[in-house]
Design a protein around this motif. Structure first.
Motif, PDB file in Angstrom:
ATOM      1  N   GLY A  12       0.822  -1.203   0.000  1.00 60.15           N
ATOM      2  CA  GLY A  12       0.000   0.000   0.000  1.00 60.15           C
ATOM      3  C   GLY A  12       0.854   1.251   0.000  1.00 60.15           C
ATOM      4  N   ILE A  13       0.289   2.344   0.469  1.00 63.54           N
ATOM      5  CA  ILE A  13       0.971   3.636   0.434  1.00 63.54           C
ATOM      6  C   ILE A  13       2.289   3.595   1.191  1.00 63.54           C
ATOM      7  CG2 ILE A  13       0.803   6.034   1.237  1.00 63.54           C
ATOM      8  CD1 ILE A  13      -2.236   5.844   0.614  1.00 63.54           C
ATOM      9  N   GLY A  14       2.272   3.083   2.421  1.00 60.76           N
ATOM     10  CA  GLY A  14       3.480   3.073   3.230  1.00 60.76           C
ATOM     11  C   GLY A  14       4.543   2.145   2.700  1.00 60.76           C
ATOM     12  N   GLY A  15       4.154   0.927   2.330  1.00 59.99           N
ATOM     13  CA  GLY A  15       5.125  -0.042   1.850  1.00 59.99           C
ATOM     14  C   GLY A  15       5.809   0.401   0.577  1.00 59.99           C
ATOM     15  N   LEU A  16       5.053   0.945  -0.380  1.00 59.38           N
ATOM     16  CA  LEU A  16       5.630   1.375  -1.649  1.00 59.38           C
ATOM     17  C   LEU A  16       6.500   2.616  -1.475  1.00 59.38           C
ATOM     18  CD1 LEU A  16       2.528   0.841  -3.940  1.00 59.38           C
ATOM     19  CD2 LEU A  16       4.609  -0.549  -3.906  1.00 59.38           C
ATOM     20  N   ALA A  17       6.044   3.576  -0.668  1.00 58.68           N
ATOM     21  CA  ALA A  17       6.836   4.789  -0.455  1.00 58.68           C
ATOM     22  C   ALA A  17       8.158   4.459   0.224  1.00 58.68           C
ATOM     23  CB  ALA A  17       6.045   5.795   0.373  1.00 58.68           C
ATOM     24  N   LEU A  18       8.101   3.677   1.301  1.00 57.05           N
ATOM     25  CA  LEU A  18       9.333   3.318   1.990  1.00 57.05           C
ATOM     26  C   LEU A  18      10.241   2.495   1.086  1.00 57.05           C
ATOM     27  CD1 LEU A  18      11.050   3.300   4.563  1.00 57.05           C
ATOM     28  CD2 LEU A  18       9.854   1.195   5.222  1.00 57.05           C
ATOM     29  N   GLY A  19       9.660   1.575   0.337  1.00 56.69           N
ATOM     30  CA  GLY A  19      10.458   0.771  -0.571  1.00 56.69           C
ATOM     31  C   GLY A  19      11.219   1.627  -1.565  1.00 56.69           C
ATOM     32  N   ALA A  20      10.546   2.610  -2.158  1.00 53.49           N
ATOM     33  CA  ALA A  20      11.198   3.495  -3.124  1.00 53.49           C
ATOM     34  C   ALA A  20      12.303   4.307  -2.468  1.00 53.49           C
ATOM     35  CB  ALA A  20      10.162   4.416  -3.763  1.00 53.49           C
ATOM     36  N   LEU A  21      12.037   4.828  -1.277  1.00 55.83           N
ATOM     37  CA  LEU A  21      13.036   5.634  -0.577  1.00 55.83           C
ATOM     38  C   LEU A  21      14.273   4.824  -0.243  1.00 55.83           C
ATOM     39  CD1 LEU A  21      10.511   7.511   1.722  1.00 55.83           C
ATOM     40  CD2 LEU A  21      12.035   8.630   0.092  1.00 55.83           C
ATOM     41  N   LEU A  22      14.076   3.592   0.254  1.00 52.48           N
ATOM     42  CA  LEU A  22      15.223   2.742   0.594  1.00 52.48           C
ATOM     43  C   LEU A  22      15.987   2.309  -0.653  1.00 52.48           C
ATOM     44  CD1 LEU A  22      13.668   0.480   3.381  1.00 52.48           C
ATOM     45  CD2 LEU A  22      15.282   2.367   3.697  1.00 52.48           C
ATOM     46  N   ALA A  23      15.263   1.945  -1.703  1.00 56.12           N
ATOM     47  CA  ALA A  23      15.928   1.500  -2.928  1.00 56.12           C
ATOM     48  C   ALA A  23      16.803   2.612  -3.503  1.00 56.12           C
ATOM     49  CB  ALA A  23      14.892   1.048  -3.951  1.00 56.12           C
ATOM     50  N   ARG A  24      16.361   3.846  -3.392  1.00 54.17           N
ATOM     51  CA  ARG A  24      17.160   4.968  -3.893  1.00 54.17           C
ATOM     52  C   ARG A  24      18.426   5.170  -3.066  1.00 54.17           C
ATOM     53  NH1 ARG A  24      12.969   9.731  -5.786  1.00 54.17           N
ATOM     54  NH2 ARG A  24      12.020   8.561  -7.493  1.00 54.17           N
ATOM     55  N   GLN A  25      18.445   4.641  -1.850  1.00 51.50           N
ATOM     56  CA  GLN A  25      19.642   4.703  -1.022  1.00 51.50           C
ATOM     57  C   GLN A  25      20.567   3.504  -1.251  1.00 51.50           C
ATOM     58  OE1 GLN A  25      18.602   5.145   3.121  1.00 51.50           O
ATOM     59  NE2 GLN A  25      17.259   6.890   2.730  1.00 51.50           N
ATOM     60  N   GLY A  26      20.149   2.578  -2.100  1.00 54.03           N
ATOM     61  CA  GLY A  26      20.985   1.434  -2.401  1.00 54.03           C
ATOM     62  C   GLY A  26      20.575   0.139  -1.740  1.00 54.03           C
ATOM     63  N   TRP A  27      19.450   0.143  -1.027  1.00 48.85           N
ATOM     64  CA  TRP A  27      18.950  -1.083  -0.405  1.00 48.85           C
ATOM     65  C   TRP A  27      18.372  -2.019  -1.477  1.00 48.85           C
ATOM     66  CZ3 TRP A  27      17.915  -2.240   5.033  1.00 48.85           C
ATOM     67  CH2 TRP A  27      18.401  -1.276   5.920  1.00 48.85           C
ATOM     68  N   GLN A  28      18.455  -3.319  -1.195  1.00 50.85           N
ATOM     69  CA  GLN A  28      17.708  -4.320  -1.964  1.00 50.85           C
ATOM     70  C   GLN A  28      16.372  -4.498  -1.267  1.00 50.85           C
ATOM     71  OE1 GLN A  28      19.757  -8.071  -2.503  1.00 50.85           O
ATOM     72  NE2 GLN A  28      17.844  -9.160  -2.933  1.00 50.85           N
ATOM     73  N   VAL A  29      15.288  -4.168  -1.962  1.00 48.91           N
ATOM     74  CA  VAL A  29      13.967  -4.101  -1.319  1.00 48.91           C
ATOM     75  C   VAL A  29      12.988  -5.042  -2.004  1.00 48.91           C
ATOM     76  CG1 VAL A  29      12.058  -2.589  -0.645  1.00 48.91           C
ATOM     77  CG2 VAL A  29      14.394  -1.665  -0.756  1.00 48.91           C
ATOM     78  N   GLN A  30      12.249  -5.778  -1.178  1.00 48.06           N
ATOM     79  CA  GLN A  30      11.154  -6.598  -1.682  1.00 48.06           C
ATOM     80  C   GLN A  30       9.878  -6.268  -0.900  1.00 48.06           C
ATOM     81  OE1 GLN A  30      10.706 -10.982  -3.367  1.00 48.06           O
ATOM     82  NE2 GLN A  30      11.329 -11.030  -1.229  1.00 48.06           N
ATOM     83  N   VAL A  31       8.815  -5.959  -1.635  1.00 44.09           N
ATOM     84  CA  VAL A  31       7.510  -5.653  -1.037  1.00 44.09           C
ATOM     85  C   VAL A  31       6.592  -6.839  -1.272  1.00 44.09           C
ATOM     86  CG1 VAL A  31       5.460  -4.187  -1.218  1.00 44.09           C
ATOM     87  CG2 VAL A  31       7.740  -3.149  -1.283  1.00 44.09           C
ATOM     88  N   HIS A  32       5.929  -7.279  -0.199  1.00 43.00           N
ATOM     89  CA  HIS A  32       5.019  -8.415  -0.271  1.00 43.00           C
ATOM     90  C   HIS A  32       3.580  -7.921  -0.278  1.00 43.00           C
ATOM     91  CE1 HIS A  32       8.116 -11.546   0.654  1.00 43.00           C
ATOM     92  NE2 HIS A  32       8.733 -10.479   1.143  1.00 43.00           N
ATOM     93  N   GLU A  33       2.853  -8.268  -1.321  1.00 43.84           N
ATOM     94  CA  GLU A  33       1.444  -7.883  -1.480  1.00 43.84           C
ATOM     95  C   GLU A  33       0.615  -9.149  -1.592  1.00 43.84           C
ATOM     96  OE1 GLU A  33      -2.190  -6.670  -2.000  1.00 43.84           O
ATOM     97  OE2 GLU A  33      -0.588  -5.295  -1.385  1.00 43.84           O
ATOM     98  N   GLN A  34      -0.402  -9.265  -0.731  1.00 43.10           N
ATOM     99  CA  GLN A  34      -1.193 -10.496  -0.727  1.00 43.10           C
ATOM    100  C   GLN A  34      -2.121 -10.606  -1.925  1.00 43.10           C
ATOM    101  OE1 GLN A  34      -3.634 -10.700   2.764  1.00 43.10           O
ATOM    102  NE2 GLN A  34      -4.805  -8.865   2.260  1.00 43.10           N
ATOM    103  N   ALA A 294      10.855   9.679   7.252  1.00 45.54           N
ATOM    104  CA  ALA A 294      11.716   9.805   8.425  1.00 45.54           C
ATOM    105  C   ALA A 294      12.498   8.519   8.673  1.00 45.54           C
ATOM    106  CB  ALA A 294      10.881  10.162   9.649  1.00 45.54           C
ATOM    107  N   LEU A 295      11.838   7.380   8.504  1.00 47.74           N
ATOM    108  CA  LEU A 295      12.508   6.106   8.723  1.00 47.74           C
ATOM    109  C   LEU A 295      13.658   5.913   7.737  1.00 47.74           C
ATOM    110  CD1 LEU A 295      12.743   3.383  10.098  1.00 47.74           C
ATOM    111  CD2 LEU A 295      10.893   2.527   8.648  1.00 47.74           C
ATOM    112  N   ALA A 296      13.401   6.163   6.460  1.00 49.36           N
ATOM    113  CA  ALA A 296      14.459   6.021   5.458  1.00 49.36           C
ATOM    114  C   ALA A 296      15.594   7.005   5.719  1.00 49.36           C
ATOM    115  CB  ALA A 296      13.877   6.238   4.063  1.00 49.36           C
ATOM    116  N   SER A 297      15.250   8.218   6.123  1.00 51.03           N
ATOM    117  CA  SER A 297      16.258   9.237   6.378  1.00 51.03           C
ATOM    118  C   SER A 297      17.181   8.832   7.519  1.00 51.03           C
ATOM    119  CB  SER A 297      15.582  10.566   6.699  1.00 51.03           C
ATOM    120  OG  SER A 297      16.524  11.569   7.002  1.00 51.03           O
ATOM    121  N   LEU A 298      16.616   8.305   8.596  1.00 54.74           N
ATOM    122  CA  LEU A 298      17.420   7.945   9.761  1.00 54.74           C
ATOM    123  C   LEU A 298      18.173   6.640   9.564  1.00 54.74           C
ATOM    124  CD1 LEU A 298      14.908   9.053  12.539  1.00 54.74           C
ATOM    125  CD2 LEU A 298      17.027  10.193  11.850  1.00 54.74           C
ATOM    126  N   LEU A 299      17.747   5.827   8.609  1.00 55.68           N
ATOM    127  CA  LEU A 299      18.477   4.596   8.292  1.00 55.68           C
ATOM    128  C   LEU A 299      19.659   4.851   7.369  1.00 55.68           C
ATOM    129  CD1 LEU A 299      15.539   2.094   7.746  1.00 55.68           C
ATOM    130  CD2 LEU A 299      17.396   1.805   9.404  1.00 55.68           C
TER     131      LEU A 299
END
Length: 383
Positions: A12-34, A294-299
């Motif tokens: 949803g909104i939170g999972g996709l936004a955080l995923g994009a923010l982390l991926a732009r920082q170089g994280w490997q991100v996987q989002v699980h959608e039921q 905020a979470l992505a920024s502090l990570l």
């Protein structure tokens, strides 16, 4: 050096936004959608200043802004048409409206462009030992995030207490393909007794309508909508009710989530899973997007993920807690004010419209992450 890995429950909104923010920082991100695809359930959505700051940063607004409406004013009107409050929507009070599906598709596209992997048909069961558990297996990660809604399996599996509680208020939502009732760029909330109706343009061809009443009001709960009953309460809106009686609707009770801890080890709880609240202030998406940023920024650059998560909760949680409390007060006042005290309604509405310090306290989230010392730049560059 290998990439840090994040597993996120909820597309949803939170999972996709955080995923994009982390991926732009170089994280490997996987989002699980039921579900079988990324899709939003609902009608329209208000995107307020704190949401807009994050969406502008992500580049989502550049994609979706032409599909929505930038509002100029917000009004509260009583059933006889008298305007009891009017606010100009600018600066920290700016608001755009969209169909919810427009927003979710914008976030999805930005996440995919950033390199986020979306795994559909992936039902999350919880976490164990810092890993995400699904029906299809166990996913180890440096960071696990539960952005899986008010009935969060991640939150439940952490045994931190709290949970979801329904409130005795019912809301119906409609998105109708016309601007006949909303020719101006303003949102109007109509009040009559313990019922409220919001009518707002949502793009050049659609109008978003929500209708709120106490759960015990059986006539208000009828679907298809009871035109005669609603018209007795809001005679000036009869033509709108005729239109809504033929339109599809979603209906559900208000609710609230209490989550004593947002961070346990390398696991974070985000969005409605952490702070679900009545939509009276239009801040469900706003708090979610703000806390994701905020979470992505502090990570970013943090060597100790659990310590960064604890710092995140300490710095930003107060905004969500205050907003949740005010949203519940708003609901309680509009639903529970006795008819004998109905004379107080115009005074309270006028007071919040007249005195800025009252509105600022109630709408603390509109000011965004500056209150937590985490300003959001207007745009970031992809890695």
């Amino acid at each position: 050096m290998s990439k840090r890995k994040a597993e996120i429950a909820g597309g949803g909104i939170g999972g996709l936004a955080l995923g994009a923010l982390l991926a732009r920082q170089g994280w490997q991100v996987q989002v699980h959608e039921q579900g079988a695809e990324i899709r939003e359930v609902g009608a329209g959505i208000y995107i307020k200043n704190n949401s807009l700051e994050v969406l502008e940063n992500l580049g989502v607004m550049a994609r979706i802004q032409p599909l929505g409406t930038e509002l100029e004013f917000a009004q509260i009107q009583f059933a006889d048409g008298t305007v009891k409050q009017q606010r100009r929507l600018a600066g920290a009070s700016r608001v755009h409206t969209f169909a919810r599906q427009t927003l979710i598709e914008g976030l999805r596209d930005v996440a995919l462009d950033a390199g986020v992997q979306v795994r559909t048909h992936s039902r999350v069961r919880g976490v164990h030992g810092g890993a995400l558990l699904t029906e299809n297996g166990k996913f180890e990660a440096d960071l696990v995030v539960g952005a899986d809604g008010v009935h969060s399996a991640v939150r439940t599996s952490l045994n931190v207490g709290g949970g979801f509680t329904e409130l005795p208020t019912l809301i119906d939502r409609f998105l109708i393909p016309t601007r006949r009732f909303t020719p101006q760029a303003r949102t109007v909330e109509h009040w009559s007794g313990n019922r409220r109706i919001g009518v707002t343009p949502a793009g050049k061809d659609h109008t978003y309508v929500y209708m709120v009443a106490p759960f015990a009001d059986q006539a208000a709960a009828r679907l298809p909508l009871d035109v005669e009953d609603w018209s007795r309460r809001f005679p000036l809106l009869r033509e709108l009710f005729v239109e809504l009686a033929e339109a599809p609707a979603t209906q559900y009770p208000y609710g609230i989530v209490k989550c004593p801890k947002w961070a346990v080890g390398n696991v974070a709880i985000l969005g409605d899973a952490a702070h679900g609240l009545p939509p009276t202030l239009g801040q469900g998406a706003g708090l979610t997007l703000m806390n994701a940023y905020a979470l992505a920024s502090l990570l970013q650059g943090a060597a100790d993920v659990p310590a960064a998560l604890r710092d995140w909760e300490r710095r930003v949680r107060f905004i969500s807690d205050r907003t949740q409390a005010w949203a519940c007060r708003y609901d309680s006042f509009t639903r529970g004010c006795p008819q004998a005290l109905g004379f107080l309604r115009p005074l309270v509405v006028w007071g919040f419209g007249r005195f800025r310090f009252l509105n600022d306290r109630m709408r603390v989230a509109d000011h965004g992450l500056r209150l937590a010392g985490i300003p959001v730049p207007s745009q970031v560059q992809a890695c």
